[in-house]
Scaffold this motif. Sequence first.
Motif: not given
Length: 397
Positions: A153-178
């Motif tokens: 997949f290819v990422r095109v971050p559109t937020t600042l937090i996506g551009l400098v953090d979530a968009g540049v690493g290797a981790k994926t994830g979702v929340n589970f319960g609390p």
Amino acid sequence: MPANRITHPRAAHGADHGLFTLGEPVTAWTVSTALPVTYEVAFTPQVLSPANPALAQAGGHPGRRLVVVDSHVHELFGDRIHGYFEARGLEHRICVLPAHEQVKTMDSVFRVAEQMDRFGISRRGEPVIAMGGGVLMDVVGLACSLYRRSTPFVRVPTTLIGLVDAGVGAKTGVNFGPHKNRLGTYHPATATLLDPSFLATLDPRHLSNGLAEILKIALIKDRRLFDLLEQRGEALIEQRFQGPAAGGEVLVRAVHGMLQELQPNLWEHRLERSMDYGHSFSPTVEMRALPELLHGEAVCVDMALTTVLAQRRGLVEPGQRDRILALMRTLRLPLWHPLMEPETLGDALTDTIRHRDGRQRLPLPVGIGGGCFADDLTADELGDSADELRELACVTQ
């Protein structure tokens, strides 16, 4: 050769063969292998301009593309996204997905997987494109890591937090319960295209939200970045990183600092990670406060607490502590939240210890631009630091 007379591969093929046996006849095997990982992160201005081939070519040859777009991003850019692929003659389908913490669940992952199945993407040659903030990219990345066990997949971050953090690493994830990001994988995007022009559409709060992750890097490893934020942070918010206020250097230093820390430890084999600064107490506080706190806001509250804790230990001078807290306010970030009380902080520390394999491994600032790790934080010390922060936050406000 009879099955019970297998030659030891070390003798037959050399020590680097990677398959080792035990016993004669063989009764056990050890398999040693490695997965080479290469991915690209690049600033790509005007990524939606039909004249720019970067998006069409990212992750593979131009061809069919499934494009998963945050619903808010689609409202703003849907016509331009569709027009881009039309102009370049690429068959595509756009999947619009709501993306915020309350829907960052496996149900959203299944929605993406269903669209991948319906579109009939090939296993390697048709990377999914994820356009949105950190939540959207985490969801799509997890879906791609699961679909046929590995889909690019290819990422095109559109937020600042996506551009400098979530968009540049290797981790994926979702929340589970609390729990925040309790389910996830390591599955870096083939390419991440960073276009700061998207930031022109962000409201000030979401710009501040991303600035918290930039401040994290500044505090723990980059004094020059801290100085830039102190000098021009307010202007960066006002200009949405579109003006002449040193925005380019801030973004480059933030992305480079993050990648410097990630590259030697991408799979987190070492659990002492400076990029965990601000992420010891914030996951629990953020999830219990939903939807009141954004991710970066919760991270900032965590950093404010650990700054006070570090000052009480003599790692940060009182004047440095005051500068740090003042910059947080300049960046329009919170210093305090009512959930910063003993029960929540205790639960957060317990969960962090489990996450870090039985030790605190707590990142703390040393001055401005340096860091260390602590394993000896006590409940009394944590409570006293929280009490002091509450008083300082009231004075600062």
